[in-house]
Structure formats: C-alpha cells, structure tokens
Design a protein around this motif. Structure first.
Motif, PDB file in Angstrom:
ATOM      1  N   GLY A  61      87.682  33.167  60.394  1.00 27.38           N
ATOM      2  CA  GLY A  61      87.782  32.198  61.490  1.00 27.38           C
ATOM      3  C   GLY A  61      87.717  30.744  61.077  1.00 27.38           C
ATOM      4  N   THR A  62      87.666  30.471  59.782  1.00 23.89           N
ATOM      5  CA  THR A  62      87.566  29.083  59.317  1.00 23.89           C
ATOM      6  C   THR A  62      87.987  28.994  57.860  1.00 23.89           C
ATOM      7  OG1 THR A  62      86.039  27.229  58.922  1.00 23.89           O
ATOM      8  CG2 THR A  62      85.135  29.446  58.726  1.00 23.89           C
ATOM      9  N   LEU A  63      88.393  27.805  57.457  1.00 22.99           N
ATOM     10  CA  LEU A  63      88.676  27.534  56.050  1.00 22.99           C
ATOM     11  C   LEU A  63      87.515  26.798  55.390  1.00 22.99           C
ATOM     12  CD1 LEU A  63      92.457  26.497  56.134  1.00 22.99           C
ATOM     13  CD2 LEU A  63      91.472  28.677  55.430  1.00 22.99           C
ATOM     14  N   GLY A  64      86.351  26.797  56.061  1.00 19.41           N
ATOM     15  CA  GLY A  64      85.178  26.156  55.489  1.00 19.41           C
ATOM     16  C   GLY A  64      84.921  24.787  56.082  1.00 19.41           C
ATOM     17  N   ALA A  65      84.250  23.959  55.301  1.00 19.83           N
ATOM     18  CA  ALA A  65      83.909  22.611  55.750  1.00 19.83           C
ATOM     19  C   ALA A  65      83.887  21.683  54.548  1.00 19.83           C
ATOM     20  CB  ALA A  65      82.548  22.604  56.449  1.00 19.83           C
ATOM     21  N   VAL A  66      84.136  20.407  54.792  1.00 15.66           N
ATOM     22  CA  VAL A  66      84.127  19.408  53.717  1.00 15.66           C
ATOM     23  C   VAL A  66      83.447  18.141  54.223  1.00 15.66           C
ATOM     24  CG1 VAL A  66      86.236  20.262  52.634  1.00 15.66           C
ATOM     25  CG2 VAL A  66      86.392  18.496  54.385  1.00 15.66           C
ATOM     26  N   ILE A  67      82.968  17.338  53.282  1.00 20.60           N
ATOM     27  CA  ILE A  67      82.506  15.995  53.614  1.00 20.60           C
ATOM     28  C   ILE A  67      83.227  15.022  52.696  1.00 20.60           C
ATOM     29  CG2 ILE A  67      80.238  16.713  54.463  1.00 20.60           C
ATOM     30  CD1 ILE A  67      79.035  15.855  51.835  1.00 20.60           C
ATOM     31  N   ARG A  68      83.356  13.781  53.132  1.00 20.05           N
ATOM     32  CA  ARG A  68      84.065  12.770  52.361  1.00 20.05           C
ATOM     33  C   ARG A  68      83.088  11.759  51.781  1.00 20.05           C
ATOM     34  NH1 ARG A  68      88.359   9.872  55.881  1.00 20.05           N
ATOM     35  NH2 ARG A  68      88.696   8.847  53.871  1.00 20.05           N
ATOM     36  N   HIS A  69      83.183  11.556  50.463  1.00 19.74           N
ATOM     37  CA  HIS A  69      82.377  10.524  49.807  1.00 19.74           C
ATOM     38  C   HIS A  69      83.226   9.271  49.658  1.00 19.74           C
ATOM     39  CE1 HIS A  69      79.212  13.358  48.910  1.00 19.74           C
ATOM     40  NE2 HIS A  69      80.059  14.159  48.310  1.00 19.74           N
ATOM     41  N   ARG A  70      82.620   8.125  49.868  1.00 21.38           N
ATOM     42  CA  ARG A  70      83.332   6.858  49.740  1.00 21.38           C
ATOM     43  C   ARG A  70      82.648   6.002  48.688  1.00 21.38           C
ATOM     44  NH1 ARG A  70      86.798   5.975  53.836  1.00 21.38           N
ATOM     45  NH2 ARG A  70      86.833   3.753  53.341  1.00 21.38           N
ATOM     46  N   GLY A  71      83.452   5.376  47.851  1.00 19.80           N
ATOM     47  CA  GLY A  71      82.892   4.503  46.823  1.00 19.80           C
ATOM     48  C   GLY A  71      82.662   5.242  45.514  1.00 19.80           C
ATOM     49  N   ARG A  72      82.219   4.494  44.521  1.00 15.48           N
ATOM     50  CA  ARG A  72      82.016   5.049  43.185  1.00 15.48           C
ATOM     51  C   ARG A  72      80.678   5.768  43.074  1.00 15.48           C
ATOM     52  NH1 ARG A  72      83.293   1.266  38.274  1.00 15.48           N
ATOM     53  NH2 ARG A  72      83.251   3.321  37.291  1.00 15.48           N
ATOM     54  N   ILE A  73      80.611   6.675  42.103  1.00 20.27           N
ATOM     55  CA  ILE A  73      79.390   7.445  41.847  1.00 20.27           C
ATOM     56  C   ILE A  73      78.474   6.601  40.964  1.00 20.27           C
ATOM     57  CG2 ILE A  73      78.492   9.593  40.903  1.00 20.27           C
ATOM     58  CD1 ILE A  73      81.477  10.629  41.216  1.00 20.27           C
ATOM     59  N   PRO A  74      77.213   6.390  41.360  1.00 18.49           N
ATOM     60  CA  PRO A  74      76.329   5.493  40.600  1.00 18.49           C
ATOM     61  C   PRO A  74      76.119   5.908  39.147  1.00 18.49           C
ATOM     62  CG  PRO A  74      75.384   6.036  42.744  1.00 18.49           C
ATOM     63  CD  PRO A  74      76.559   6.924  42.554  1.00 18.49           C
ATOM     64  N   ASN A  75      75.821   7.173  38.915  1.00 17.27           N
ATOM     65  CA  ASN A  75      75.537   7.650  37.565  1.00 17.27           C
ATOM     66  C   ASN A  75      75.667   9.170  37.522  1.00 17.27           C
ATOM     67  OD1 ASN A  75      72.942   8.725  38.566  1.00 17.27           O
ATOM     68  ND2 ASN A  75      72.336   6.577  38.638  1.00 17.27           N
ATOM     69  N   ARG A  76      75.478   9.745  36.348  1.00 12.45           N
ATOM     70  CA  ARG A  76      75.635  11.196  36.192  1.00 12.45           C
ATOM     71  C   ARG A  76      74.525  11.973  36.882  1.00 12.45           C
ATOM     72  NH1 ARG A  76      77.207  11.786  29.878  1.00 12.45           N
ATOM     73  NH2 ARG A  76      76.390  13.893  30.193  1.00 12.45           N
ATOM     74  N   LYS A  77      73.349  11.364  37.014  1.00 12.81           N
ATOM     75  CA  LYS A  77      72.277  12.044  37.749  1.00 12.81           C
ATOM     76  C   LYS A  77      72.654  12.208  39.217  1.00 12.81           C
ATOM     77  CE  LYS A  77      68.421  10.500  34.817  1.00 12.81           C
ATOM     78  NZ  LYS A  77      67.166   9.699  34.771  1.00 12.81           N
ATOM     79  N   ALA A  78      73.212  11.153  39.802  1.00 19.57           N
ATOM     80  CA  ALA A  78      73.653  11.228  41.198  1.00 19.57           C
ATOM     81  C   ALA A  78      74.769  12.255  41.345  1.00 19.57           C
ATOM     82  CB  ALA A  78      74.131   9.853  41.675  1.00 19.57           C
ATOM     83  N   LEU A  79      75.721  12.241  40.407  1.00 17.72           N
ATOM     84  CA  LEU A  79      76.813  13.208  40.433  1.00 17.72           C
ATOM     85  C   LEU A  79      76.268  14.630  40.380  1.00 17.72           C
ATOM     86  CD1 LEU A  79      79.843  13.903  40.256  1.00 17.72           C
ATOM     87  CD2 LEU A  79      79.657  13.632  37.762  1.00 17.72           C
ATOM     88  N   PHE A  80      75.287  14.855  39.514  1.00 17.78           N
ATOM     89  CA  PHE A  80      74.696  16.186  39.384  1.00 17.78           C
ATOM     90  C   PHE A  80      73.985  16.595  40.675  1.00 17.78           C
ATOM     91  CE2 PHE A  80      71.198  19.061  38.512  1.00 17.78           C
ATOM     92  CZ  PHE A  80      71.802  20.035  37.727  1.00 17.78           C
ATOM     93  N   ASP A  81      73.137  15.715  41.184  1.00 19.81           N
ATOM     94  CA  ASP A  81      72.344  16.057  42.376  1.00 19.81           C
ATOM     95  C   ASP A  81      73.234  16.374  43.576  1.00 19.81           C
ATOM     96  OD1 ASP A  81      70.169  15.605  40.795  1.00 19.81           O
ATOM     97  OD2 ASP A  81      69.505  13.774  41.802  1.00 19.81           O
ATOM     98  N   VAL A  82      74.251  15.566  43.780  1.00 25.25           N
ATOM     99  CA  VAL A  82      75.154  15.786  44.913  1.00 25.25           C
ATOM    100  C   VAL A  82      75.972  17.053  44.700  1.00 25.25           C
ATOM    101  CG1 VAL A  82      77.114  14.867  46.214  1.00 25.25           C
ATOM    102  CG2 VAL A  82      75.264  13.337  45.499  1.00 25.25           C
ATOM    103  N   GLY A  83      76.444  17.271  43.459  1.00 30.24           N
ATOM    104  CA  GLY A  83      77.261  18.445  43.193  1.00 30.24           C
ATOM    105  C   GLY A  83      76.504  19.748  43.281  1.00 30.24           C
ATOM    106  N   VAL A  84      75.271  19.768  42.764  1.00 32.61           N
ATOM    107  CA  VAL A  84      74.515  21.026  42.689  1.00 32.61           C
ATOM    108  C   VAL A  84      73.830  21.373  44.009  1.00 32.61           C
ATOM    109  CG1 VAL A  84      72.195  20.242  42.009  1.00 32.61           C
ATOM    110  CG2 VAL A  84      73.149  22.325  41.005  1.00 32.61           C
ATOM    111  N   SER A  85      73.550  20.379  44.841  1.00 27.28           N
ATOM    112  CA  SER A  85      72.784  20.620  46.074  1.00 27.28           C
ATOM    113  C   SER A  85      73.530  21.499  47.066  1.00 27.28           C
ATOM    114  CB  SER A  85      72.414  19.291  46.736  1.00 27.28           C
ATOM    115  OG  SER A  85      73.573  18.513  46.989  1.00 27.28           O
TER     116      SER A  85
END
Length: 333
Positions: A142-166
């Motif tokens: 009944g769905t193809l899932g859900a997405v969110i949109r990020h705007r702007g640059r990624i501050p650092n690799r820690k932020a990239l990791f936390d957002v990606g893994v969460s």
C-alpha cells in the motif's frame, strides 16, 4: 537580506546588477573565485532555493527564500493511510476495514519511526530537514515508503553517520516490536486460494518468532508489516550512494567508500541471477544509478570516533540479519 547577501557574494564575484521581487533576489555577477562562490552558494541551500544561470556572458544567481509546505506532508500522510488501509483490508478473507486499519497503523508506525530517526538526529546537528513525505501506492503493502529532504551541506562525518544510522536503528526497533505483536495475533484463514504468497523469513524474523512462541503457517498482516520493515531495513543498508548504508559507510571510511559503491550493484545483480529473484536484479540496476553519483562531501572530513565505528559495524550486521535470499515466492495449491 539583499545587502547582506550582496556583500557576501562580492567576496567571490563582481556584482553588476541586483533585482528583487517578493521573496526572490537575482544577482547578475562575473565570478572571480569560482570555487569560493560555489562553496558559498552551497551554504545558502539550507535556507534558499539556489539557481545559477549563464546569460549574455554573465552569471545570474537566483535566490528564493525556501518555505516548507507542510500541507503536502499532511495530504500524502492521509493518502498513504487510506492506501495502506485498503490494501490491508484486502489481506483478510473478506474485506475487513478494522483489520485494514490495524495493518495501516503498523506499517505507518514502522516507516514513520524510521524517518523520524533521521529527522531527530538531523535537527540535533542543526541540519535543515523536512517532515516525512509518505508515498501512497496501491501495491502489496500500500505504499512505496517515506522520505525526508535534507537541505544544505553536511557539517561533518559524525553528523553524516548519526543521521544515516539513526533511521535503520529506529526502524528496526519498530519492526521488532510490530513483528512480535503481530505474531501473537491469531490469523488462520479457512479459505485457501489457488496461489499462495510465501515469504522468505530473515534470521531476525525467525528469532522473534521463537521468542513469541509462534508455530503457525500464516502470519497476521501486522506481523507482515514487521517483515516489511526488516526487508526495507536491509534495502536501505545496502552500502551505495544516497542510501542509508551509503551514508554510514561514507562516514566510516571516507572517500574510499566510492570504490565499494561501484562493486555492490554488481553483487546484487549476480545474487539475482543465482537466486532467480527479480527483486535483487531490480535493486541491483537501481543502485547502479546511485553509484554513478559521487556522495556529497561533508564540510569537515575528520574521521569518526571508535564508538561510532562499532555502532556502524553492528548496524550492518543487523542489516544482514534482515536479509533473505528469496523474499517472495508464489506457490500453487
């Protein structure tokens, strides 16, 4: 707004003319520092829709103040809730609206919890991100899932990791809960159709089935929602490009991840031929396009800490525990 932006742009370009209308500003410029100008414009993407055009020998930078249209999120949420309810109601012997609502709540919880994981940690790092966009589709789930949109640059690799893994971690917790509850719900249809959809169960699903004391043949649609959550978790953790697994791997090993991105789609395609599963062939060809685009660089490239590395390895292990070689098999009789 215009004067402040002009002063910043003039650090990298000569500004000939400025136009302003409503929430849009256009700067006619001749760049003197292309790299610096590009990096500056990237910093503006969190608050503005940025367009750059080349006309009559000069560049035109168009900045439009970004405004979230929350009503779109609401409409898509309602449409997806209706779509999943109707599909869920059809999973019973007779069209069962209450059963459909139960399934819909379960699948929306699993998918929504995944996206809220991304949302919460993006906000913690000060990143601009939208609310989830659910995608209605009259498919099996009944769905193809859900997405969110990020705007702007990624501050650092820690932020990239936390957002990606969460997202995957939040999603798998929701999937485990929904699977356990669903396997505790009785579901034994008396009507047996000519064609039966058999689900390949991943190791994590089998473990939860043992803990729930499940020994049946048919699973309740709520348990199916949990199965979908595990399947989606594996797909998202495939380490390629803009998938969650691609973000996590990029944060863990830096630009070396680009080499992995190019190999993984071939592995999926080979897996599709070996298992004779069109799903892996399809996902393999889809990830080829992800692999063709370089992953955006974080502003700061310093390595992540050991604790995050351990969490990343465990997350990929959880992803493998959600893998099944043949997710769907149609049987007769």
């Amino acid at each position: 707004m215009r004067d402040t932006l002009r002063r910043e742009i003039e650090r990298f370009a000569i500004v000939y003319h400025v136009e302003e209308s409503d929430d849009t500003v256009r700067f006619h410029v001749q760049p003197i520092d292309f790299k610096g100008l590009r990096m500056f414009l990237e910093t503006l993407t969190s608050d503005y829709d940025v367009k750059v055009k080349f006309r009559f020998g000069e560049f035109v930078i168009e900045l439009k103040k970004h405004r979230e249209r929350v009503w779109i999120n609401v409409v898509l949420f309602v449409a997806t809730f209706v779509s999943t309810t109707l599909m869920g109601a059809g999973m019973f012997e007779r069209f069962d609206l209450i059963g459909g609502l139960t399934y819909s709540v379960a699948i929306m919880f699993v998918l929504g919890f995944h996206e809220m994981g991304h949302y919460i940690f993006a906000r913690r790092w000060g990143m601009k991100t939208s609310l989830p966009y659910f995608i209605p589709f009259p498919s099996l789930i009944g769905t193809l899932g859900a997405v969110i949109r990020h705007r702007g640059r990624i501050p650092n690799r820690k932020a990239l990791f936390d957002v990606g893994v969460s997202g995957p971690l939040f999603g798998i917790l929701a999937s485990i809960l929904v699977t356990y509850v669903g396997l505790k719900m009785k579901f034994e249809p008396t009507y047996k159709g000519e064609i039966t959809l058999m689900l390949g169960t991943p190791p994590l699903f089998d473990l939860i089935a043992k803990l729930a004391g499940f020994n049946g043949y048919y699973i309740h649609p709520v348990a199916f929602a949990g199965w979908v959550g595990m399947f989606v978790t594996f797909l998202n953790l495939v380490p390629v490009g803009q998938l969650d697994g691609g973000h996590v791997l990029r944060a863990m090993i830096g630009e070396r991840a680009e080499s992995v991105y190019r190999i993984v789609p071939m592995i999926l395609i080979v897996l599709g031929f070996v298992t004779k599963s069109s799903i892996w062939l399809f996902w393999g060809f889809i990830t080829v396009f992800f692999a063709m685009q370089r992953h955006p660089k974080p502003i700061v490239e310093e390595p992540i800490d050991r604790k995050r590395l351990v969490v990343g390895i465990l997350t990929f292990a959880i992803g493998l525990a959600c893998f099944t070689p043949n997710p769907f098999v149609l049987t007769k009789g």
